[in-house]
Design a protein around this motif. Sequence first.
Motif, PDB file in Angstrom:
ATOM      1  N   SER A 169     -22.787 -26.096 -30.266  1.00 25.38           N
ATOM      2  CA  SER A 169     -21.663 -26.601 -31.066  1.00 25.38           C
ATOM      3  C   SER A 169     -22.130 -27.794 -31.903  1.00 25.38           C
ATOM      4  O   SER A 169     -21.355 -28.672 -32.234  1.00 25.38           O
ATOM      5  CB  SER A 169     -20.505 -27.025 -30.156  1.00 25.38           C
ATOM      6  OG  SER A 169     -20.929 -28.068 -29.283  1.00 25.38           O
ATOM      7  N   GLU A 172     -22.647 -30.152 -38.219  1.00 24.55           N
ATOM      8  CA  GLU A 172     -23.190 -29.490 -39.416  1.00 24.55           C
ATOM      9  C   GLU A 172     -24.463 -30.163 -39.924  1.00 24.55           C
ATOM     10  O   GLU A 172     -25.416 -29.499 -40.320  1.00 24.55           O
ATOM     11  CB  GLU A 172     -22.118 -29.494 -40.515  1.00 24.55           C
ATOM     12  CG  GLU A 172     -22.407 -28.480 -41.612  1.00 24.55           C
ATOM     13  CD  GLU A 172     -21.253 -28.378 -42.586  1.00 24.55           C
ATOM     14  OE1 GLU A 172     -21.530 -28.248 -43.786  1.00 24.55           O
ATOM     15  OE2 GLU A 172     -20.089 -28.437 -42.149  1.00 24.55           O
ATOM     16  N   HIS A 175     -27.388 -29.108 -37.786  1.00 24.61           N
ATOM     17  CA  HIS A 175     -27.486 -27.674 -37.554  1.00 24.61           C
ATOM     18  C   HIS A 175     -28.815 -27.091 -38.037  1.00 24.61           C
ATOM     19  O   HIS A 175     -29.497 -26.361 -37.310  1.00 24.61           O
ATOM     20  CB  HIS A 175     -26.311 -26.970 -38.240  1.00 24.61           C
ATOM     21  CG  HIS A 175     -26.237 -25.513 -37.939  1.00 24.61           C
ATOM     22  ND1 HIS A 175     -26.943 -24.576 -38.647  1.00 24.61           N
ATOM     23  CD2 HIS A 175     -25.543 -24.834 -36.991  1.00 24.61           C
ATOM     24  CE1 HIS A 175     -26.689 -23.373 -38.167  1.00 24.61           C
ATOM     25  NE2 HIS A 175     -25.842 -23.496 -37.161  1.00 24.61           N
ATOM     26  N   SER A 198     -23.605 -20.801 -33.439  1.00 26.03           N
ATOM     27  CA  SER A 198     -22.896 -22.080 -33.357  1.00 26.03           C
ATOM     28  C   SER A 198     -21.404 -21.813 -33.491  1.00 26.03           C
ATOM     29  O   SER A 198     -20.983 -20.926 -34.232  1.00 26.03           O
ATOM     30  CB  SER A 198     -23.381 -23.061 -34.421  1.00 26.03           C
ATOM     31  OG  SER A 198     -23.447 -22.458 -35.674  1.00 26.03           O
ATOM     32  N   TYR A 199     -20.622 -22.539 -32.716  1.00 20.48           N
ATOM     33  CA  TYR A 199     -19.186 -22.254 -32.621  1.00 20.48           C
ATOM     34  C   TYR A 199     -18.372 -23.515 -32.864  1.00 20.48           C
ATOM     35  O   TYR A 199     -18.859 -24.649 -32.723  1.00 20.48           O
ATOM     36  CB  TYR A 199     -18.846 -21.684 -31.243  1.00 20.48           C
ATOM     37  CG  TYR A 199     -19.078 -22.655 -30.093  1.00 20.48           C
ATOM     38  CD1 TYR A 199     -18.065 -23.506 -29.665  1.00 20.48           C
ATOM     39  CD2 TYR A 199     -20.309 -22.734 -29.455  1.00 20.48           C
ATOM     40  CE1 TYR A 199     -18.267 -24.406 -28.636  1.00 20.48           C
ATOM     41  CE2 TYR A 199     -20.525 -23.631 -28.419  1.00 20.48           C
ATOM     42  CZ  TYR A 199     -19.503 -24.459 -28.016  1.00 20.48           C
ATOM     43  OH  TYR A 199     -19.719 -25.357 -27.002  1.00 20.48           O
ATOM     44  N   ASN A 228     -28.985 -16.658 -37.923  1.00 23.60           N
ATOM     45  CA  ASN A 228     -28.211 -17.877 -37.747  1.00 23.60           C
ATOM     46  C   ASN A 228     -26.745 -17.542 -38.032  1.00 23.60           C
ATOM     47  O   ASN A 228     -26.393 -17.209 -39.160  1.00 23.60           O
ATOM     48  CB  ASN A 228     -28.746 -18.915 -38.740  1.00 23.60           C
ATOM     49  CG  ASN A 228     -28.065 -20.264 -38.616  1.00 23.60           C
ATOM     50  OD1 ASN A 228     -27.162 -20.438 -37.804  1.00 23.60           O
ATOM     51  ND2 ASN A 228     -28.495 -21.201 -39.432  1.00 23.60           N
ATOM     52  N   SER A 230     -22.727 -18.805 -37.679  1.00 26.96           N
ATOM     53  CA  SER A 230     -21.791 -19.875 -37.345  1.00 26.96           C
ATOM     54  C   SER A 230     -20.419 -19.539 -37.897  1.00 26.96           C
ATOM     55  O   SER A 230     -20.309 -18.842 -38.896  1.00 26.96           O
ATOM     56  CB  SER A 230     -22.273 -21.210 -37.901  1.00 26.96           C
ATOM     57  OG  SER A 230     -22.391 -21.155 -39.298  1.00 26.96           O
TER      58      SER A 230
END
Length: 230
Positions: A169, A172, A175, A198-199, A228, A230
């Motif tokens: 998580s 940004e 990330h 990613s959540y 990737n 998200s």
Amino acid sequence: MQAKEIKDKLKSLIEKASMIDPQLAKRLNEINRWLKYTRPGSLTAKPLVLAFLLEIITDSTIWLIIQSLPTAAARQAKFDQMTANERYWYGYLFPKWINSTDAKFYIWKKKMMAGEFNQLDDDIIKSLAQTIVRREGTFWQRYIADLSMATDLIVSNHQHKPLCIQVTSVSEELHGKKYEKWQNALQMWEIERGLFLSYNPGEIGFIHQLVNVVLYNSDHLSEGKYVNFS
């Protein structure tokens, strides 16, 4: 298994491994030295260390059984009895870890013993794993895969093609850097396919969305791809 039994079992596995797989014996000796000054009572108070030790004892026992079989055909028959994820672990990743230099191992062992190891996404990973099973997929989870190979879960679906995933998580701005480190880790361990998830914990139904992505990519993602999402 109690802490004293774990220490004794580790020592007996070292003796056995020294005759069958000296590289495994070397790894187990390293773990045994790590435990040397930790008394059984103190070890009992460290549940993550105990969980890791039980995993390494289980994996080493199974690996030595496989290595002790008299023929390649007998070893293959043993692998054929396993799930796709187990076969990938015992036939590829675990022996690779035994025989490779693991620069992260010293760091995370130290953190785990000091109680500094935080499983930040643990509840999310558990929910993912439970939903994967409800959807008739399978998963595999190991501390070595998580902490050394940047893999929270190994997942298979209908095609029985194991896929390594990491769940985060992370904010940004961090990330891109984390994704790059993850991809480098997978390539270093020669893991051919990976999914970086990613959540947003505030989003309704995100677990089911992530599981859809995981199961689809387990079946369809090509080798050499590191996605990737998200």
